[in-house]
Scaffold this active site. Structure first.
Site, PDB file in Angstrom:
ATOM      1  N   ARG A  50      15.813 -40.303 -16.361  1.00  0.00           N
ATOM      2  CA  ARG A  50      16.412 -39.131 -17.015  1.00  0.00           C
ATOM      3  C   ARG A  50      16.762 -39.415 -18.471  1.00  0.00           C
ATOM      4  O   ARG A  50      16.762 -38.518 -19.315  1.00  0.00           O
ATOM      5  CB  ARG A  50      17.654 -38.674 -16.240  1.00  0.00           C
ATOM      6  CG  ARG A  50      18.332 -37.499 -16.883  1.00  0.00           C
ATOM      7  CD  ARG A  50      19.199 -36.642 -15.974  1.00  0.00           C
ATOM      8  NE  ARG A  50      19.828 -37.314 -14.880  1.00  0.00           N
ATOM      9  CZ  ARG A  50      20.930 -38.080 -14.945  1.00  0.00           C
ATOM     10  NH1 ARG A  50      21.503 -38.304 -16.113  1.00  0.00           N
ATOM     11  NH2 ARG A  50      21.435 -38.628 -13.859  1.00  0.00           N
ATOM     12  N   TYR A 103      19.072 -18.456 -35.546  1.00  0.00           N
ATOM     13  CA  TYR A 103      18.198 -18.044 -34.444  1.00  0.00           C
ATOM     14  C   TYR A 103      19.062 -17.365 -33.379  1.00  0.00           C
ATOM     15  O   TYR A 103      20.106 -17.910 -32.979  1.00  0.00           O
ATOM     16  CB  TYR A 103      17.530 -19.321 -33.917  1.00  0.00           C
ATOM     17  CG  TYR A 103      16.643 -19.183 -32.725  1.00  0.00           C
ATOM     18  CD1 TYR A 103      15.541 -18.336 -32.741  1.00  0.00           C
ATOM     19  CD2 TYR A 103      16.884 -19.941 -31.582  1.00  0.00           C
ATOM     20  CE1 TYR A 103      14.717 -18.245 -31.631  1.00  0.00           C
ATOM     21  CE2 TYR A 103      16.054 -19.854 -30.482  1.00  0.00           C
ATOM     22  CZ  TYR A 103      14.977 -19.004 -30.510  1.00  0.00           C
ATOM     23  OH  TYR A 103      14.151 -18.908 -29.427  1.00  0.00           O
ATOM     24  N   ASP A 175      19.626 -26.965 -38.497  1.00  0.00           N
ATOM     25  CA  ASP A 175      18.352 -26.698 -37.818  1.00  0.00           C
ATOM     26  C   ASP A 175      17.272 -26.756 -38.895  1.00  0.00           C
ATOM     27  O   ASP A 175      17.205 -25.896 -39.781  1.00  0.00           O
ATOM     28  CB  ASP A 175      18.400 -25.311 -37.142  1.00  0.00           C
ATOM     29  CG  ASP A 175      17.139 -25.026 -36.325  1.00  0.00           C
ATOM     30  OD1 ASP A 175      16.064 -25.523 -36.687  1.00  0.00           O
ATOM     31  OD2 ASP A 175      17.238 -24.257 -35.342  1.00  0.00           O
ATOM     32  N   LYS A 200       7.716 -26.356 -32.287  1.00  0.00           N
ATOM     33  CA  LYS A 200       6.992 -25.692 -33.387  1.00  0.00           C
ATOM     34  C   LYS A 200       6.086 -26.699 -34.089  1.00  0.00           C
ATOM     35  O   LYS A 200       5.062 -27.070 -33.559  1.00  0.00           O
ATOM     36  CB  LYS A 200       7.985 -25.061 -34.372  1.00  0.00           C
ATOM     37  CG  LYS A 200       9.201 -24.391 -33.727  1.00  0.00           C
ATOM     38  CD  LYS A 200       8.874 -23.178 -32.925  1.00  0.00           C
ATOM     39  CE  LYS A 200      10.157 -22.581 -32.345  1.00  0.00           C
ATOM     40  NZ  LYS A 200       9.959 -21.778 -31.178  1.00  0.00           N
TER      41      LYS A 200
HETATM   42  C1  LIG Z   1      14.718 -21.995 -35.881  1.00  0.00           C
HETATM   43  C2  LIG Z   1      14.605 -22.190 -34.403  1.00  0.00           C
HETATM   44  N1  LIG Z   1      15.416 -23.052 -33.806  1.00  0.00           N
HETATM   45  C3  LIG Z   1      15.351 -23.264 -32.475  1.00  0.00           C
HETATM   46  C4  LIG Z   1      14.445 -22.593 -31.686  1.00  0.00           C
HETATM   47  C5  LIG Z   1      14.406 -22.835 -30.208  1.00  0.00           C
HETATM   48  O1  LIG Z   1      13.323 -23.613 -29.850  1.00  0.00           O
HETATM   49  P1  LIG Z   1      12.702 -23.588 -28.385  1.00  0.00           P
HETATM   50  O2  LIG Z   1      11.905 -22.342 -28.253  1.00  0.00           O
HETATM   51  O3  LIG Z   1      11.930 -24.846 -28.293  1.00  0.00           O
HETATM   52  O4  LIG Z   1      13.866 -23.581 -27.418  1.00  0.00           O
HETATM   53  C6  LIG Z   1      13.570 -21.692 -32.279  1.00  0.00           C
HETATM   54  C7  LIG Z   1      12.563 -20.967 -31.461  1.00  0.00           C
HETATM   55  O5  LIG Z   1      11.927 -20.038 -31.895  1.00  0.00           O
HETATM   56  C8  LIG Z   1      13.659 -21.480 -33.670  1.00  0.00           C
HETATM   57  O6  LIG Z   1      12.840 -20.579 -34.289  1.00  0.00           O
END
Ligand SMILES: Cc1ncc(COP(=O)(O)O)c(C=O)c1O
Length: 387
Positions: A50, A103, A175, A200
């Site tokens: 894990r 987000y 982020d 991404k």
């Molecule tokens: C800026 C940003 N942070 C975090 C996330 C979340 O990522 P995940 O889809 O892998 O959970 C996204 C998803 O679109 C995002 O655009």
């Protein structure tokens, strides 16, 4: 080493004299300790499935090298990476400051989940800069930034936020998904933690979900590790492998996304249907000066505000697209375009634009073909009556 080299040279197996170029997918729940003393010994890098094995450690090392941090830990999605990096630092009675451009699921985690445990969230204007100090209270433990903002692309003044957070004894979590870790280095700008939806650009092929959390220092890293350990977070070795594989080509991919996206953004800015292009490298984007100061490039994701049109026209536009897929997420090799609604995800600021907002992710196709796709869609939009 420069980023381009780091992405090739880090996270590689070191067994001599004979070993594969890439780490193998090490699937394991159980690791066997050779002796009783080994079993008792704490502080080892691999203990139990894990907590990750050799494949996970290889990816973590590559992300740490890219972000210039102390340590990286993985999460099963970008959202969990974000959530764990908030959860790690708060308890009942604490406060989190979050950019209004975050987000949307990040907002919801705070508003709906953390609120149930007595953690207060205050949203701030993404353009607040040093005025963030006016929102700081002794119980503020985390400042969360996302630059540029999801859907609306405001570029934030990260050094100003970092200095306010530090002065107030709060952690700055950034982020950094948009930059792919290539075009911005939040830890060098003063952030304590940087997260990626590795889903991404890092993995880059739209076929896996993963998150990364990189800490600037040992104490912060320990707090993050404990949070992930205690919530039982786990990432599959296959997804760790796919992400590291994707990162080998991250640098040239980011450059290609940058070039094509900028070309399309400039082309779109001249279209009669377009009101404004929200691309951080263009002057029309709020916070463009911070992009110029703090970023070394721009990725493939940007927004476009259209002049007001009817629903039938928008429908005709989207149904005409052949190369731009309509789908959530972004950062893969393929182009995407979706209709988004930033007005639904705001509380500290108001979204005033009247026309529809489109979010483009420009992939690795030939930009001439992408332009032809958009030309056809705009032509169909024009020939469709408003309703
Ligand atoms: C800026 C940003 N942070 C975090 C996330 C979340 O990522 P995940 O889809 O892998 O959970 C996204 C998803 O679109 C995002 O655009």
């Amino acid at each position: 080493m420069k980023d381009k080299t780091k992405l090739i040279a880090t996270g590689r197996p070191h067994k001599r004299p004979f070993h594969p170029v890439n780490p193998q997918v090490e699937r394991a729940s159980t690791y066997l300790f050779p002796t009783y003393d080994d079993y008792l010994e704490g502080g080892r890098k691999i203990i139990y499935g894990r907590l990750g094995g050799a494949t996970h450690r290889a990816l973590e090392d590559a992300v740490t090298a890219l972000e210039g941090g102390f340590e990286t830990r993985l999460a099963p999605s970008g959202l969990q990476a974000v959530n764990a990096s908030l959860l790690a630092f708060v308890k009942a009675g604490d406060r989190i400051l979050i950019t209004d451009s975050a987000y949307d699921p990040t907002r919801k985690f705070c508003e709906r989940f953390l609120a149930r445990f007595g953690v207060e969230t205050v949203f701030y204007d993404p353009r607040i800069g040093e005025k963030l100090s006016e929102l700081m209270t002794p119980n503020t433990k985390v400042v969360f930034a996302e630059s540029p903002g999801s859907l609306t692309f405001e570029v934030q003044d990260i050094p100003a936020l970092a200095s306010v957070a530090r002065e107030g004894g709060a952690k700055l979590v950034v982020d950094n998904t948009w930059s792919g870790g290539v075009f911005m280095k939040p830890l060098t700008l003063g952030a304590d933690v940087v997260v990626h939806a590795g889903t991404k650009y890092l993995s880059g092929h739209s076929d896996c979900l993963i998150g990364t959390i990189t800490s600037a220092d040992e104490e912060t890293a320990k707090t993050i590790y404990m949070a992930l350990l205690q919530i039982g977070s786990n990432v599959s070795a296959d997804d760790a492998y796919l992400t590291l594989r994707g990162m080998r080509t991250l640098h040239p991919r980011m450059k290609a996304h940058e070039q094509s996206a900028l070309l399309l953004a400039k082309w779109l800015a001249k279209r009669p249907e377009v009101e404004c292009v929200l691309h951080p490298a263009l002057k029309s984007c709020p916070g463009h000066a911070f992009w110029k100061r703090d970023f070394s490039g721009a990725s493939g994701l940007f927004g476009v505000i259209l002049k007001p049109v009817g629903k039938a026209q928008i429908k005709a536009f989207f149904n005409a697209l052949r190369l731009f897929g309509m789908g959530f997420s972004w950062g893969g090799f393929e182009s995407l375009c979706i209709h988004v609604h930033p007005e639904k995800n705001r509380s500290a600021t108001k979204w005033l634009a009247e026309g529809p907002v489109l979010r483009f992710h420009v992939g690795l196709e030939d930009p001439d073909d992408l332009i032809a796709d958009l030309e056809r869609a705009f032509a169909l939009m024009k020939s469709t009556g408003a309703s």
